[in-house]
Design a protein around this motif. Structure first.
Motif, mmCIF file in Angstrom:
data_model
loop_
_atom_site.group_PDB
_atom_site.id
_atom_site.type_symbol
_atom_site.label_atom_id
_atom_site.label_comp_id
_atom_site.label_asym_id
_atom_site.label_seq_id
_atom_site.Cartn_x
_atom_site.Cartn_y
_atom_site.Cartn_z
ATOM 1 N N GLY A 87 0.813 -1.211 0.000
ATOM 2 C CA GLY A 87 0.000 0.000 0.000
ATOM 3 C C GLY A 87 0.845 1.258 0.000
ATOM 4 O O GLY A 87 0.538 2.232 -0.714
ATOM 5 N N LEU A 91 0.800 3.809 -3.204
ATOM 6 C CA LEU A 91 0.366 5.200 -3.024
ATOM 7 C C LEU A 91 1.415 6.168 -3.565
ATOM 8 O O LEU A 91 1.088 7.126 -4.279
ATOM 9 C CB LEU A 91 0.103 5.460 -1.544
ATOM 10 C CG LEU A 91 -0.320 6.890 -1.177
ATOM 11 C CD1 LEU A 91 -1.637 7.243 -1.857
ATOM 12 C CD2 LEU A 91 -0.434 7.042 0.334
ATOM 13 N N ARG A 92 2.680 5.938 -3.236
ATOM 14 C CA ARG A 92 3.741 6.825 -3.722
ATOM 15 C C ARG A 92 3.852 6.781 -5.244
ATOM 16 O O ARG A 92 3.990 7.815 -5.909
ATOM 17 C CB ARG A 92 5.071 6.430 -3.091
ATOM 18 C CG ARG A 92 5.136 6.638 -1.584
ATOM 19 C CD ARG A 92 6.257 5.844 -0.964
ATOM 20 N NE ARG A 92 6.310 5.965 0.493
ATOM 21 C CZ ARG A 92 6.878 5.083 1.301
ATOM 22 N NH1 ARG A 92 7.476 4.003 0.783
ATOM 23 N NH2 ARG A 92 6.872 5.274 2.600
ATOM 24 N N THR A 95 0.666 8.354 -6.985
ATOM 25 C CA THR A 95 0.629 9.806 -6.786
ATOM 26 C C THR A 95 1.654 10.504 -7.678
ATOM 27 O O THR A 95 1.336 11.485 -8.371
ATOM 28 C CB THR A 95 0.890 10.154 -5.316
ATOM 29 O OG1 THR A 95 -0.068 9.505 -4.483
ATOM 30 C CG2 THR A 95 0.806 11.655 -5.092
#
Length: 282
Positions: A87, A91-92, A95
């Motif tokens: 996760g 996410l990184r 984004t």
């Protein structure tokens, strides 16, 4: 009065049944043929991973058999560690990739469509394009700290250039005949972009995004190895440091699956938005 079925010769009905049977068999065997064509190399690789360490050709301590790695992967998934690290990395990566798309696509359109903008920005873009993203990691850490911001910024920088260069190339290679035809029909510059330039550029643009996905995952893993408390890179580095070799390979396998999944998602989106073109190869 005889019906059409009664008048039809028996050999004709039998030939029709044989043709129908062949068509049905072909449809049923088509997925099997696809798997044999696409999956043979993967199956061979997995079998080699399983049996080569058992044969003694390599030390199974440093290259565990596949079933041992899968067992470690299931253990990490069961205790929640895999979800946590996956996760954080996802996410990184997403984004940074999304920010790169928002910046690179409009900039690429400007550079590709307007010659004065290209002449003004090309020297600066060439300098940054040829700068290795990992070489700038210490700069991002010094300016933005060891938190999430520096890692997302590094992913953004690494993802920016494949998308930007492919967008510029896509805009510059739009068929001039289409542009002239659209202008002769009285389309404004904005309508020309949305109805002609953008649809023609989409396949090349998606190619740039797919290349950016690979770059983003590569630099993110390296950044997480050098300074992070969560993420797949941190998991791999921590497992290697503590000599948990199966867990290390489980992390590497997860990164491969993550990249494969993101790439397949982009291929699906490309097919969705480029239905007017020939089928996209995965």
């Amino acid at each position: 009065m005889a019906t059409t079925t009664e008048l039809r010769p028996e050999p004709v009905r039998e030939a029709g049944r044989r043709v129908s049977t062949r068509l049905l068999a072909g449809r049923l065997l088509r997925p099997v043929g696809w798997l044999l064509r696409r999956g043979t190399a993967i199956v061979a690789f997995l079998l080699a991973w399983e049996f080569v360490p058992r044969s003694g050709l390599v030390d199974r301590v440093f290259l565990p058999p596949l079933h041992t790695v899968l067992g470690a992967w299931l253990a990490l998934a069961g205790n929640g560690q895999l979800e946590q690290h996956l996760g954080a990395s996802l996410l990184r990566s997403v984004t940074g990739l999304a920010l790169a798309v928002l910046i690179a696509v409009p900039l690429g359109v400007l550079v590709g469509w307007y010659r004065p903008v290209a002449e003004a920005l090309n020297p600066l873009l060439e300098i940054f394009r040829n700068t290795a993203p990992l070489a700038l990691l210490p700069v991002f850490v010094l300016l933005l700290g060891l938190g999430e911001t520096s890692k997302i910024a590094l992913v953004l920088f690494a993802s920016l250039w494949p998308i930007l260069l492919n967008t510029v190339s896509a805009v510059r290679t739009v068929d001039p005949l289409l542009v002239r035809s659209a202008r002769s029909l009285g389309l404004s510059s904005l309508s020309l972009f949305w109805k002609v330039v953008l649809p023609s550029a989409l396949p090349t643009l998606f190619t740039g995004v797919r290349l950016a996905v690979a770059s983003s995952i590569m630099v993110l893993v390296a950044a997480e190895m050098m300074g992070a408390k969560a993420g797949l890179g941190y998991l791999i580095n921590s497992a290697q440091f503590n000599f948990q070799i199966p867990q290390m390979y489980a992390g590497i396998l997860t990164i491969s699956l993550l990249g494969l999944g993101l790439n397949q998602l982009l291929v699906t989106l490309e097919r969705r938005f480029s239905r007017w073109r020939a089928p996209v190869s995965g």
